[in-house]
Design a protein around this motif. Structure first.
Motif, PDB file in Angstrom:
ATOM      1  N   ALA A 271     -30.997  11.350 -33.369  1.00  0.00           N
ATOM      2  CA  ALA A 271     -30.104   9.967 -33.326  1.00  0.00           C
ATOM      3  C   ALA A 271     -29.333   9.899 -34.509  1.00  0.00           C
ATOM      4  CB  ALA A 271     -31.201   8.879 -33.345  1.00  0.00           C
ATOM      5  N   VAL A 272     -27.971   9.338 -34.142  1.00  0.00           N
ATOM      6  CA  VAL A 272     -27.090   9.228 -35.262  1.00  0.00           C
ATOM      7  C   VAL A 272     -26.599   7.723 -34.925  1.00  0.00           C
ATOM      8  CG1 VAL A 272     -26.292  11.365 -35.278  1.00  0.00           C
ATOM      9  CG2 VAL A 272     -25.120  10.192 -33.749  1.00  0.00           C
ATOM     10  N   ASP A 273     -26.202   7.126 -36.040  1.00  0.00           N
ATOM     11  CA  ASP A 273     -25.372   5.677 -36.018  1.00  0.00           C
ATOM     12  C   ASP A 273     -23.705   5.762 -36.026  1.00  0.00           C
ATOM     13  OD1 ASP A 273     -27.641   4.397 -35.646  1.00  0.00           O
ATOM     14  OD2 ASP A 273     -28.025   4.356 -37.788  1.00  0.00           O
ATOM     15  N   VAL A 274     -23.214   5.588 -34.913  1.00  0.00           N
ATOM     16  CA  VAL A 274     -21.722   5.606 -35.093  1.00  0.00           C
ATOM     17  C   VAL A 274     -20.894   4.289 -35.527  1.00  0.00           C
ATOM     18  CG1 VAL A 274     -19.565   6.231 -33.747  1.00  0.00           C
ATOM     19  CG2 VAL A 274     -21.648   7.362 -33.160  1.00  0.00           C
ATOM     20  N   SER A 275     -20.391   4.233 -36.784  1.00  0.00           N
ATOM     21  CA  SER A 275     -19.873   2.781 -37.025  1.00  0.00           C
ATOM     22  C   SER A 275     -18.816   2.564 -36.445  1.00  0.00           C
ATOM     23  CB  SER A 275     -19.201   3.124 -38.502  1.00  0.00           C
ATOM     24  OG  SER A 275     -18.312   4.039 -38.789  1.00  0.00           O
ATOM     25  N   PRO A 276     -18.254   1.232 -36.553  1.00  0.00           N
ATOM     26  CA  PRO A 276     -17.086   0.511 -36.046  1.00  0.00           C
ATOM     27  C   PRO A 276     -15.684   1.350 -36.357  1.00  0.00           C
ATOM     28  CG  PRO A 276     -18.466  -1.129 -36.760  1.00  0.00           C
ATOM     29  CD  PRO A 276     -18.962  -0.026 -37.002  1.00  0.00           C
ATOM     30  N   GLU A 277     -15.637   1.716 -37.744  1.00  0.00           N
ATOM     31  CA  GLU A 277     -14.615   2.553 -37.966  1.00  0.00           C
ATOM     32  C   GLU A 277     -14.364   4.058 -37.262  1.00  0.00           C
ATOM     33  OE1 GLU A 277     -11.351   4.341 -40.428  1.00  0.00           O
ATOM     34  OE2 GLU A 277     -11.910   2.379 -40.093  1.00  0.00           O
ATOM     35  N   THR A 278     -15.567   4.569 -37.080  1.00  0.00           N
ATOM     36  CA  THR A 278     -15.671   5.952 -36.484  1.00  0.00           C
ATOM     37  C   THR A 278     -15.321   5.782 -35.089  1.00  0.00           C
ATOM     38  OG1 THR A 278     -16.989   6.867 -37.806  1.00  0.00           O
ATOM     39  CG2 THR A 278     -16.981   7.656 -35.615  1.00  0.00           C
ATOM     40  N   GLN A 279     -15.676   4.537 -34.327  1.00  0.00           N
ATOM     41  CA  GLN A 279     -15.277   4.426 -32.942  1.00  0.00           C
ATOM     42  C   GLN A 279     -13.612   3.948 -32.748  1.00  0.00           C
ATOM     43  OE1 GLN A 279     -18.282   1.262 -30.970  1.00  0.00           O
ATOM     44  NE2 GLN A 279     -19.306   1.700 -33.088  1.00  0.00           N
ATOM     45  N   ALA A 280     -13.260   3.269 -33.700  1.00  0.00           N
ATOM     46  CA  ALA A 280     -11.703   2.864 -33.795  1.00  0.00           C
ATOM     47  C   ALA A 280     -10.897   4.245 -33.976  1.00  0.00           C
ATOM     48  CB  ALA A 280     -11.492   2.016 -34.595  1.00  0.00           C
ATOM     49  N   ARG A 281     -11.321   5.265 -34.340  1.00  0.00           N
ATOM     50  CA  ARG A 281     -10.661   6.597 -34.546  1.00  0.00           C
ATOM     51  C   ARG A 281     -10.702   7.552 -33.600  1.00  0.00           C
ATOM     52  NH1 ARG A 281      -7.522   7.331 -39.271  1.00  0.00           N
ATOM     53  NH2 ARG A 281      -7.695   5.602 -40.927  1.00  0.00           N
ATOM     54  N   THR A 282     -11.657   7.466 -32.837  1.00  0.00           N
ATOM     55  CA  THR A 282     -12.218   8.389 -31.790  1.00  0.00           C
ATOM     56  C   THR A 282     -11.657   7.757 -30.353  1.00  0.00           C
ATOM     57  OG1 THR A 282     -14.378   7.576 -31.877  1.00  0.00           O
ATOM     58  CG2 THR A 282     -13.813   9.378 -33.302  1.00  0.00           C
ATOM     59  N   PRO A 283     -11.725   8.775 -29.321  1.00  0.00           N
ATOM     60  CA  PRO A 283     -11.401   8.478 -28.042  1.00  0.00           C
ATOM     61  C   PRO A 283     -12.431   7.022 -27.523  1.00  0.00           C
ATOM     62  CG  PRO A 283     -11.149  10.490 -28.256  1.00  0.00           C
ATOM     63  CD  PRO A 283     -11.765   9.955 -29.584  1.00  0.00           C
ATOM     64  N   ALA A 284     -12.015   6.070 -26.772  1.00  0.00           N
ATOM     65  CA  ALA A 284     -12.721   5.025 -26.292  1.00  0.00           C
ATOM     66  C   ALA A 284     -13.950   5.766 -25.437  1.00  0.00           C
ATOM     67  CB  ALA A 284     -12.031   4.033 -25.695  1.00  0.00           C
ATOM     68  N   ASP A 285     -13.717   6.555 -24.774  1.00  0.00           N
ATOM     69  CA  ASP A 285     -14.859   7.086 -23.878  1.00  0.00           C
ATOM     70  C   ASP A 285     -15.756   8.108 -24.473  1.00  0.00           C
ATOM     71  OD1 ASP A 285     -13.214   9.227 -24.072  1.00  0.00           O
ATOM     72  OD2 ASP A 285     -12.933   9.408 -21.786  1.00  0.00           O
ATOM     73  N   ARG A 286     -15.546   8.329 -25.757  1.00  0.00           N
ATOM     74  CA  ARG A 286     -16.297   9.469 -26.435  1.00  0.00           C
ATOM     75  C   ARG A 286     -17.893   9.243 -26.423  1.00  0.00           C
ATOM     76  NH1 ARG A 286     -14.060  13.723 -28.410  1.00  0.00           N
ATOM     77  NH2 ARG A 286     -13.123  13.053 -26.571  1.00  0.00           N
ATOM     78  N   TRP A 287     -18.034   7.985 -26.809  1.00  0.00           N
ATOM     79  CA  TRP A 287     -19.708   7.697 -27.178  1.00  0.00           C
ATOM     80  C   TRP A 287     -20.322   7.268 -25.943  1.00  0.00           C
ATOM     81  CZ3 TRP A 287     -19.611  10.988 -30.831  1.00  0.00           C
ATOM     82  CH2 TRP A 287     -18.591  10.991 -31.678  1.00  0.00           C
ATOM     83  N   GLN A 288     -20.064   7.394 -24.730  1.00  0.00           N
ATOM     84  CA  GLN A 288     -20.836   7.129 -23.626  1.00  0.00           C
ATOM     85  C   GLN A 288     -22.117   8.016 -23.055  1.00  0.00           C
ATOM     86  OE1 GLN A 288     -17.952   6.386 -20.626  1.00  0.00           O
ATOM     87  NE2 GLN A 288     -16.795   4.648 -22.002  1.00  0.00           N
ATOM     88  N   SER A 289     -22.984   7.714 -22.258  1.00  0.00           N
ATOM     89  CA  SER A 289     -24.107   8.068 -22.080  1.00  0.00           C
ATOM     90  C   SER A 289     -23.738   9.304 -21.040  1.00  0.00           C
ATOM     91  CB  SER A 289     -25.256   7.307 -21.153  1.00  0.00           C
ATOM     92  OG  SER A 289     -26.375   8.113 -20.798  1.00  0.00           O
ATOM     93  N   GLY A 290     -24.267  10.598 -21.292  1.00  0.00           N
ATOM     94  CA  GLY A 290     -23.732  11.744 -20.234  1.00  0.00           C
ATOM     95  C   GLY A 290     -22.570  12.367 -20.775  1.00  0.00           C
ATOM     96  N   THR A 291     -21.873  11.895 -21.770  1.00  0.00           N
ATOM     97  CA  THR A 291     -20.883  12.871 -22.393  1.00  0.00           C
ATOM     98  C   THR A 291     -21.231  14.053 -23.182  1.00  0.00           C
ATOM     99  OG1 THR A 291     -19.354  10.777 -22.753  1.00  0.00           O
ATOM    100  CG2 THR A 291     -18.727  12.637 -24.176  1.00  0.00           C
ATOM    101  N   ARG A 292     -20.682  15.089 -22.969  1.00  0.00           N
ATOM    102  CA  ARG A 292     -21.130  16.179 -23.676  1.00  0.00           C
ATOM    103  C   ARG A 292     -20.266  16.456 -24.926  1.00  0.00           C
ATOM    104  NH1 ARG A 292     -19.091  20.587 -20.857  1.00  0.00           N
ATOM    105  NH2 ARG A 292     -20.714  22.135 -21.489  1.00  0.00           N
ATOM    106  N   LEU A 293     -21.089  16.971 -25.948  1.00  0.00           N
ATOM    107  CA  LEU A 293     -20.481  16.976 -27.410  1.00  0.00           C
ATOM    108  C   LEU A 293     -20.362  18.268 -27.950  1.00  0.00           C
ATOM    109  CD1 LEU A 293     -21.800  13.623 -28.759  1.00  0.00           C
ATOM    110  CD2 LEU A 293     -19.789  13.993 -27.894  1.00  0.00           C
ATOM    111  N   ASN A 294     -19.442  18.948 -28.523  1.00  0.00           N
ATOM    112  CA  ASN A 294     -19.362  20.179 -29.395  1.00  0.00           C
ATOM    113  C   ASN A 294     -20.293  19.642 -30.661  1.00  0.00           C
ATOM    114  OD1 ASN A 294     -17.650  21.557 -27.670  1.00  0.00           O
ATOM    115  ND2 ASN A 294     -15.961  20.539 -28.208  1.00  0.00           N
TER     116      ASN A 294
END
Length: 206
Positions: free
Chosen positions: A62-85
């Motif tokens: 588990a990780v915590d994604v801050s509002p700053e990180t969410q603002a600088r990354t694609p809007a759909d990046r942190w959704q359930s089912g998304t594959r991550l490198n």
């Protein structure tokens, strides 16, 4: 610190809004060797492991994604089912197979087109002009955590710059970059040396 060489592909199991966004990510890592507080690059974003455990056919962390990180990354990046490198942090003595990557995303790049080139796929991308000045032909760049070599760069207009990279078959198979399509957005991090040089030049001109 990372190298841009992907060692696993994880999948977001859940995304829970709190003060920050709590993600649970399934992976193939042996998490007995990963301490709480360790860093893992998730599609190019350095995130801190705050919890972990086993699951069927693998593990989760588990990780915590801050509002700053969410603002600088694609809007759909942190959704359930998304594959991550995924890439674990570099250890002293490890091979530096890609280039020095901090895991601090500079901006979002948009795919403007793809085309086959030999056995590879040539991918064209667009970034803000301010970032384009830090991208150089034959220099290194990180896209969704993957270390790649820039083919060429050109200025489109006063607001944007275009550049291209090639995705070889191995990279396409071992990362999430094998099925890119026009309009898709990717995390981009420029070479850390270019970032500091640009800042020093800007400071001197003031």
């Amino acid at each position: 610190m990372f190298t841009g060489i992907i060692t696993d592909i994880g999948t977001i199991r859940s995304a829970e809004p709190r003060g920050d966004l709590r993600l649970t990510i399934g992976c193939g890592y042996d998490l007995a060797t990963v301490d709480l507080g360790a860093s893992i690059a998730c599609s190019g974003t350095c995130l801190t492991v705050v919890d972990k455990g086993p699951e069927e056919n693998g593990s989760w962390f588990a990780v915590d994604v801050s509002p700053e990180t969410q603002a600088r990354t694609p809007a759909d990046r942190w959704q359930s089912g998304t594959r991550l490198n995924l890439e674990r942090a570099l250890r002293l003595g490890d091979e530096l197979g890609g280039h020095i990557v901090t895991g601090h995303v500079d901006a979002v790049a948009t795919v403007v087109g793809t085309c086959p080139e030999g056995d590879s796929t040539r991918v064209g991308l667009r970034v803000p002009r301010a970032l384009g000045t830090m991208i150089a032909p034959k220099g290194s760049i990180t896209l969704d955590g993957v270390s790649l070599t820039v083919n060429d760069v050109r200025e489109v207009d006063g607001a944007s710059s275009d550049f291209s990279v090639n995705i070889i078959p191995h990279t396409a198979k071992q990362t999430t970059l094998g099925d890119l399509t026009g309009g898709q957005q990717l995390n981009v991090e420029v070479d850390v040396l270019a970032r500091y040089i640009e800042r020093m030049l800007a400071a001197r001109s003031q």
